[in-house]
Write a protein that holds these residues in place. Sequence first.
Motif, PDB file in Angstrom:
ATOM      1  N   ILE A 132     -26.816 117.770  47.626  1.00  0.00           N
ATOM      2  CA  ILE A 132     -26.688 117.935  46.073  1.00  0.00           C
ATOM      3  C   ILE A 132     -26.097 116.976  45.367  1.00  0.00           C
ATOM      4  CG2 ILE A 132     -25.950 119.588  44.480  1.00  0.00           C
ATOM      5  CD1 ILE A 132     -26.082 121.638  46.590  1.00  0.00           C
ATOM      6  N   VAL A 133     -26.814 116.292  44.328  1.00  0.00           N
ATOM      7  CA  VAL A 133     -26.158 115.426  43.475  1.00  0.00           C
ATOM      8  C   VAL A 133     -25.947 115.971  41.955  1.00  0.00           C
ATOM      9  CG1 VAL A 133     -26.518 112.875  42.469  1.00  0.00           C
ATOM     10  CG2 VAL A 133     -27.429 113.490  44.784  1.00  0.00           C
ATOM     11  N   ILE A 134     -24.892 115.624  41.599  1.00  0.00           N
ATOM     12  CA  ILE A 134     -24.684 116.126  40.120  1.00  0.00           C
ATOM     13  C   ILE A 134     -25.049 114.982  39.246  1.00  0.00           C
ATOM     14  CG2 ILE A 134     -22.701 117.094  38.682  1.00  0.00           C
ATOM     15  CD1 ILE A 134     -21.311 118.202  40.910  1.00  0.00           C
ATOM     16  N   PRO A 135     -25.860 115.415  38.396  1.00  0.00           N
ATOM     17  CA  PRO A 135     -26.298 114.050  37.297  1.00  0.00           C
ATOM     18  C   PRO A 135     -24.875 113.655  36.790  1.00  0.00           C
ATOM     19  CG  PRO A 135     -27.525 115.886  37.168  1.00  0.00           C
ATOM     20  CD  PRO A 135     -26.379 116.556  37.872  1.00  0.00           C
ATOM     21  N   PRO A 136     -24.963 112.488  36.081  1.00  0.00           N
ATOM     22  CA  PRO A 136     -24.311 111.929  34.936  1.00  0.00           C
ATOM     23  C   PRO A 136     -23.746 112.768  33.949  1.00  0.00           C
ATOM     24  CG  PRO A 136     -25.866 110.124  35.772  1.00  0.00           C
ATOM     25  CD  PRO A 136     -26.153 111.479  36.236  1.00  0.00           C
ATOM     26  N   PHE A 137     -22.629 112.886  33.463  1.00  0.00           N
ATOM     27  CA  PHE A 137     -22.499 113.847  32.474  1.00  0.00           C
ATOM     28  C   PHE A 137     -23.260 113.556  31.191  1.00  0.00           C
ATOM     29  CE2 PHE A 137     -19.909 114.386  28.392  1.00  0.00           C
ATOM     30  CZ  PHE A 137     -19.803 115.686  28.538  1.00  0.00           C
ATOM     31  N   GLU A 138     -23.889 112.327  30.878  1.00  0.00           N
ATOM     32  CA  GLU A 138     -24.762 112.167  29.633  1.00  0.00           C
ATOM     33  C   GLU A 138     -25.987 112.823  30.049  1.00  0.00           C
ATOM     34  OE1 GLU A 138     -23.018 109.628  31.633  1.00  0.00           O
ATOM     35  OE2 GLU A 138     -21.334 109.332  30.190  1.00  0.00           O
ATOM     36  N   VAL A 231      -7.659 121.833  21.585  1.00  0.00           N
ATOM     37  CA  VAL A 231      -8.198 120.907  22.558  1.00  0.00           C
ATOM     38  C   VAL A 231      -9.532 120.071  22.280  1.00  0.00           C
ATOM     39  CG1 VAL A 231      -7.409 122.963  24.122  1.00  0.00           C
ATOM     40  CG2 VAL A 231      -9.542 123.067  23.155  1.00  0.00           C
ATOM     41  N   ARG A 232      -9.594 119.352  23.121  1.00  0.00           N
ATOM     42  CA  ARG A 232     -10.862 118.507  23.187  1.00  0.00           C
ATOM     43  C   ARG A 232     -11.390 118.248  24.557  1.00  0.00           C
ATOM     44  NH1 ARG A 232     -12.398 113.857  19.662  1.00  0.00           N
ATOM     45  NH2 ARG A 232     -10.882 114.816  18.057  1.00  0.00           N
ATOM     46  N   SER A 233     -12.803 118.411  24.701  1.00  0.00           N
ATOM     47  CA  SER A 233     -13.059 118.244  25.957  1.00  0.00           C
ATOM     48  C   SER A 233     -13.582 116.951  26.367  1.00  0.00           C
ATOM     49  CB  SER A 233     -14.496 119.142  26.394  1.00  0.00           C
ATOM     50  OG  SER A 233     -15.426 118.919  25.684  1.00  0.00           O
ATOM     51  N   SER A 234     -13.574 116.476  27.686  1.00  0.00           N
ATOM     52  CA  SER A 234     -13.874 115.134  28.107  1.00  0.00           C
ATOM     53  C   SER A 234     -14.488 115.431  29.428  1.00  0.00           C
ATOM     54  CB  SER A 234     -12.723 114.154  28.094  1.00  0.00           C
ATOM     55  OG  SER A 234     -13.161 112.991  28.652  1.00  0.00           O
ATOM     56  N   ASP A 235     -15.911 115.488  29.450  1.00  0.00           N
ATOM     57  CA  ASP A 235     -16.521 115.877  30.776  1.00  0.00           C
ATOM     58  C   ASP A 235     -15.896 117.018  31.462  1.00  0.00           C
ATOM     59  OD1 ASP A 235     -18.050 115.814  33.117  1.00  0.00           O
ATOM     60  OD2 ASP A 235     -17.564 113.563  33.635  1.00  0.00           O
ATOM     61  N   GLN A 236     -15.358 116.992  32.656  1.00  0.00           N
ATOM     62  CA  GLN A 236     -14.756 118.088  33.255  1.00  0.00           C
ATOM     63  C   GLN A 236     -13.207 118.416  32.960  1.00  0.00           C
ATOM     64  OE1 GLN A 236     -16.893 116.490  37.113  1.00  0.00           O
ATOM     65  NE2 GLN A 236     -15.555 118.082  37.783  1.00  0.00           N
ATOM     66  N   GLN A 274     -20.522 122.799  38.526  1.00  0.00           N
ATOM     67  CA  GLN A 274     -21.381 123.596  39.252  1.00  0.00           C
ATOM     68  C   GLN A 274     -22.354 122.340  40.040  1.00  0.00           C
ATOM     69  OE1 GLN A 274     -23.479 125.962  36.381  1.00  0.00           O
ATOM     70  NE2 GLN A 274     -23.525 127.464  37.947  1.00  0.00           N
ATOM     71  N   ARG A 275     -22.651 122.827  41.314  1.00  0.00           N
ATOM     72  CA  ARG A 275     -23.211 122.083  42.125  1.00  0.00           C
ATOM     73  C   ARG A 275     -24.925 122.277  42.040  1.00  0.00           C
ATOM     74  NH1 ARG A 275     -21.341 119.602  46.342  1.00  0.00           N
ATOM     75  NH2 ARG A 275     -22.887 120.213  48.056  1.00  0.00           N
ATOM     76  N   LYS A 276     -25.357 123.199  41.080  1.00  0.00           N
ATOM     77  CA  LYS A 276     -26.567 123.617  40.867  1.00  0.00           C
ATOM     78  C   LYS A 276     -26.664 123.617  39.247  1.00  0.00           C
ATOM     79  CE  LYS A 276     -26.037 128.551  40.963  1.00  0.00           C
ATOM     80  NZ  LYS A 276     -26.586 129.882  41.733  1.00  0.00           N
ATOM     81  N   ALA A 277     -27.976 123.352  38.902  1.00  0.00           N
ATOM     82  CA  ALA A 277     -28.363 123.269  37.487  1.00  0.00           C
ATOM     83  C   ALA A 277     -27.908 124.896  36.935  1.00  0.00           C
ATOM     84  CB  ALA A 277     -29.863 123.306  37.128  1.00  0.00           C
ATOM     85  N   PRO A 278     -27.076 124.690  35.798  1.00  0.00           N
ATOM     86  CA  PRO A 278     -27.237 123.754  34.835  1.00  0.00           C
ATOM     87  C   PRO A 278     -25.917 122.764  34.830  1.00  0.00           C
ATOM     88  CG  PRO A 278     -26.297 125.464  33.722  1.00  0.00           C
ATOM     89  CD  PRO A 278     -26.676 126.170  35.188  1.00  0.00           C
ATOM     90  N   HIS A 279     -25.152 122.844  36.048  1.00  0.00           N
ATOM     91  CA  HIS A 279     -24.166 121.963  36.414  1.00  0.00           C
ATOM     92  C   HIS A 279     -23.025 122.210  35.226  1.00  0.00           C
ATOM     93  CE1 HIS A 279     -26.801 120.144  39.201  1.00  0.00           C
ATOM     94  NE2 HIS A 279     -27.365 119.788  38.433  1.00  0.00           N
ATOM     95  N   ARG A 280     -22.679 123.319  35.162  1.00  0.00           N
ATOM     96  CA  ARG A 280     -21.746 123.783  34.017  1.00  0.00           C
ATOM     97  C   ARG A 280     -20.260 123.541  34.734  1.00  0.00           C
ATOM     98  NH1 ARG A 280     -23.267 122.701  30.692  1.00  0.00           N
ATOM     99  NH2 ARG A 280     -24.941 124.355  30.198  1.00  0.00           N
ATOM    100  N   ALA A 281     -19.298 123.112  33.622  1.00  0.00           N
ATOM    101  CA  ALA A 281     -18.032 123.168  33.882  1.00  0.00           C
ATOM    102  C   ALA A 281     -17.467 123.935  32.630  1.00  0.00           C
ATOM    103  CB  ALA A 281     -17.379 121.845  33.910  1.00  0.00           C
ATOM    104  N   LEU A 282     -16.303 124.566  32.692  1.00  0.00           N
ATOM    105  CA  LEU A 282     -15.697 125.458  31.445  1.00  0.00           C
ATOM    106  C   LEU A 282     -15.578 124.413  30.272  1.00  0.00           C
ATOM    107  CD1 LEU A 282     -13.276 128.019  32.975  1.00  0.00           C
ATOM    108  CD2 LEU A 282     -15.760 128.332  32.208  1.00  0.00           C
ATOM    109  N   SER A 283     -15.248 123.284  30.482  1.00  0.00           N
ATOM    110  CA  SER A 283     -14.952 122.342  29.695  1.00  0.00           C
ATOM    111  C   SER A 283     -15.968 122.281  28.779  1.00  0.00           C
ATOM    112  CB  SER A 283     -14.407 120.956  30.073  1.00  0.00           C
ATOM    113  OG  SER A 283     -15.045 120.495  31.112  1.00  0.00           O
TER     114      SER A 283
END
Length: 427
Positions: A132-138, A231-236, A274-283
């Motif tokens: 499983i490959v997590i895509p780049p944040f962009e 707060v401000r998010s920055s990727d994860q 997340q390792r699967k789509a939509p590859h979500r992080a709480l941030s």
Amino acid sequence: ILSNNGFKVINVGIKTELEEYLDVMRTKEIHAIGMSGLLVKSTQVMKDNLETMASMGITTPVLLGGAALTRSFVDDFCRPIYKGAIFYCRDAFDWVIAMSRIEKYNADPSVGLDTRLGGDMVERATKEVIDIVIPPFEEIKMPSEVRIPTPPFWGRRVLRKEQLDFDMVCEWVNKRSLFKMHWGYKRAGMPVDEYKKLLETKVYPAYERIKNEIVKRGLFDPTLIYGYYPVRSSDQELLIFDESYGWNIDENANRQPLDDVIGNAKYVFEFPRQRKAPHRALSDFFAHTRDDVLPLSCVSVGDKFSEYEKELYANNEYLEYNMVHGFGVELAEALAEVAHKQIRLDLNIASDDEGFSLRDVRLNRYAGARYSFGYPACPDLEPSRIIFDLLRPEEFGITLSETYQIHPEQSTTALVVHHKEATYYNI
């Protein structure tokens, strides 16, 4: 139940540090170690204990159980890190079966030691093993942009105890969870009419009796602390700024480039993706092009419950102990719901069908979501320390252990995501 079946049990207590287990092992002839997790957070401590024991070369059989435990957690996170036998016990009777097998194995190792119990026989869906490959944040699709609410204050606030009427808080108690998960009154194939009769004649009367006992003994001594932080998010990562930093959150303010403000962060939450789509992080549910607001909460029913539970346990009143303990746990969850309701009212994000009062109960039917560290979307317990630093619950007798367990036991912390698309998911 184990004692009644002829096994000697050395009870090292609730929320016990691993060192206390090891002290007993050094002085007694131990055939197995048992750990039970009522809360999801405690299953993480199970895993940590097993890792430490493995590093020490310990291979004593381990029995794992409790309402928060699942077979997948045992299979995926516990068995791979421990060389000794691990039994996944769904109830106390599984523990008896496991101990009987261990007893036979100790008498004659040639018979082997079968660790499979009822919970291990449930078929698991098989999945193709792939890298499983997590895509780049962009490249990850972010949640939609939403209006960022303005809190009525920054920093923390303590809800007055006279605002936490016991009957009102009880209205927020999840009775389904209390009756089925904690008290064990599950339908389990029982005809609907028969189960309804059981609830009416036995379960609800027990609920009212325990409520009256709590009032009679003055066990309910609540604390509810909540607050808002810019707060401000920055990727994860979710960058948390000092409360004095965020007085100007509105549609046009605080839109400095992330690189210009990142050095001002006082704390940082780091969330797994997340390792699967939509590859979500709480941030992802917080803005990264401008400032956002993070609500936090810490609640406790007080330490009188634990004192009363010790008294019941010492008097061998195990059923009453279990009922009082379960009620206390659900009261803490009810207080967390009350805090979440107050936050929705403060931020003006209450659902259209919600009343504008703490007495208007909405369980799991509202915009946004509440998360506690130790749960699937944020499994690491250590960030709980940041919530303690910000809300300072120690001033009210609520403390955090070295393994990030909260004392008194019937207490919980949470972070609230106001984004309407926030939901619960596994990593």
